[in-house]
Motif scaffolding. Sequence first.
Motif, PDB file in Angstrom:
ATOM      1  N   ILE A  10      36.740  50.560  35.990  1.00  0.00           N
ATOM      2  CA  ILE A  10      38.008  50.966  35.389  1.00  0.00           C
ATOM      3  C   ILE A  10      38.249  52.427  35.754  1.00  0.00           C
ATOM      4  CG2 ILE A  10      39.244  51.358  33.225  1.00  0.00           C
ATOM      5  CD1 ILE A  10      37.659  49.058  32.011  1.00  0.00           C
ATOM      6  N   VAL A  11      39.361  52.676  36.433  1.00  0.00           N
ATOM      7  CA  VAL A  11      39.666  54.043  36.871  1.00  0.00           C
ATOM      8  C   VAL A  11      40.729  54.707  36.002  1.00  0.00           C
ATOM      9  CG1 VAL A  11      38.961  53.603  39.236  1.00  0.00           C
ATOM     10  CG2 VAL A  11      41.348  53.181  38.569  1.00  0.00           C
ATOM     11  N   ASP A  12      41.446  53.886  35.199  1.00  0.00           N
ATOM     12  CA  ASP A  12      42.456  54.466  34.314  1.00  0.00           C
ATOM     13  C   ASP A  12      42.827  53.455  33.240  1.00  0.00           C
ATOM     14  OD1 ASP A  12      44.149  56.323  33.274  1.00  0.00           O
ATOM     15  OD2 ASP A  12      45.713  56.111  34.803  1.00  0.00           O
ATOM     16  N   LEU A  13      43.141  53.960  32.059  1.00  0.00           N
ATOM     17  CA  LEU A  13      43.618  53.138  30.952  1.00  0.00           C
ATOM     18  C   LEU A  13      44.963  53.678  30.503  1.00  0.00           C
ATOM     19  CD1 LEU A  13      40.368  52.693  28.794  1.00  0.00           C
ATOM     20  CD2 LEU A  13      41.601  50.895  30.005  1.00  0.00           C
ATOM     21  N   ALA A  19      44.693  48.178  31.997  1.00  0.00           N
ATOM     22  CA  ALA A  19      43.564  48.811  32.681  1.00  0.00           C
ATOM     23  C   ALA A  19      43.780  48.730  34.185  1.00  0.00           C
ATOM     24  CB  ALA A  19      42.259  48.127  32.304  1.00  0.00           C
ATOM     25  N   ILE A  20      43.566  49.829  34.865  1.00  0.00           N
ATOM     26  CA  ILE A  20      43.633  49.853  36.322  1.00  0.00           C
ATOM     27  C   ILE A  20      42.197  49.817  36.833  1.00  0.00           C
ATOM     28  CG2 ILE A  20      44.341  51.159  38.352  1.00  0.00           C
ATOM     29  CD1 ILE A  20      46.593  52.346  36.652  1.00  0.00           C
ATOM     30  N   LEU A  37      44.834  35.062  43.451  1.00  0.00           N
ATOM     31  CA  LEU A  37      45.886  35.734  42.695  1.00  0.00           C
ATOM     32  C   LEU A  37      45.409  36.189  41.317  1.00  0.00           C
ATOM     33  CD1 LEU A  37      48.930  33.410  43.498  1.00  0.00           C
ATOM     34  CD2 LEU A  37      48.421  35.665  44.480  1.00  0.00           C
ATOM     35  N   LYS A  38      44.505  35.423  40.708  1.00  0.00           N
ATOM     36  CA  LYS A  38      44.043  35.746  39.363  1.00  0.00           C
ATOM     37  C   LYS A  38      42.579  36.156  39.384  1.00  0.00           C
ATOM     38  CE  LYS A  38      47.195  32.623  36.923  1.00  0.00           C
ATOM     39  NZ  LYS A  38      47.290  31.493  35.958  1.00  0.00           N
ATOM     40  N   VAL A  39      42.217  37.014  38.437  1.00  0.00           N
ATOM     41  CA  VAL A  39      40.828  37.432  38.291  1.00  0.00           C
ATOM     42  C   VAL A  39      40.422  37.307  36.830  1.00  0.00           C
ATOM     43  CG1 VAL A  39      40.918  39.049  40.227  1.00  0.00           C
ATOM     44  CG2 VAL A  39      41.447  39.859  37.927  1.00  0.00           C
ATOM     45  N   GLU A  40      39.131  37.105  36.600  1.00  0.00           N
ATOM     46  CA  GLU A  40      38.587  37.089  35.251  1.00  0.00           C
ATOM     47  C   GLU A  40      37.816  38.387  35.057  1.00  0.00           C
ATOM     48  OE1 GLU A  40      35.696  34.092  34.507  1.00  0.00           O
ATOM     49  OE2 GLU A  40      35.679  34.429  32.334  1.00  0.00           O
ATOM     50  N   ILE A  41      38.121  39.100  33.986  1.00  0.00           N
ATOM     51  CA  ILE A  41      37.480  40.387  33.745  1.00  0.00           C
ATOM     52  C   ILE A  41      36.518  40.265  32.571  1.00  0.00           C
ATOM     53  CG2 ILE A  41      37.849  42.809  33.128  1.00  0.00           C
ATOM     54  CD1 ILE A  41      40.662  42.525  34.357  1.00  0.00           C
TER      55      ILE A  41
END
Length: 228
Positions: A10-13, A19-20, A37-41
Amino acid sequence: MIQEHVVGFIVDLLKDGTAIIRAQIPNIEQALRRGFLKVEIILWDGRRISPEQRRKCYALLGEIAEYTDGIRTAETVDEQKRLLKMEFMLRRMEATERRMFSLADCDMSTAREFITYLIDFIIANDIPTRVPLIDNCDDIAAYMYACTMHRKCAVCGKAADIHHCEGSRIGAGVDRTKVHQLGREVLPLCRVHHTELHAIPESEFIAKYHLQKVKLDEVLCKRLKFKK
């Protein structure tokens, strides 16, 4: 479904909760070809298991070992730990985070979930314990839910009635099989503790034993054979 496991940071909130995240994709050509296209975090908990959590894990494993093997020794506890850690990984962990962990240095979230799993196992298998389970739980809400699911008293572990809390009570003489129960708040209590509750204010009883009310959902209604 094809999955790739990639670790990012995470580089920025942002203030809106966005979250970026920056993550390096190992094979960019393959990713473009598959059209991901989709990701699971999964947010990893950087905190390590606490001494109190470790103590609770071994206390619960000791109770299980004593019941299943007839004796509580370092060997029987280690064997139950090996078996139950494997079961926990297969049943409770998501496929993307399924990995071996150690009670010496795992993160606090994994320890918390493992303690809940051990308590669920004890309740579901009606394993007697020397110490009340509530004294060794790490998630009161999950513990209360499991006790309600299996009709076990949240205070002492004996067979329980389902007490309807203030604001969710059903009037005397009303056929409970015909009353909608979904969303009502309850407590699983044995006859002794149920009687004690009715002798004092409900809030005082809850505070005394550090309980939490359980809201009946569809799963609980089905299990308890309550009308939704």
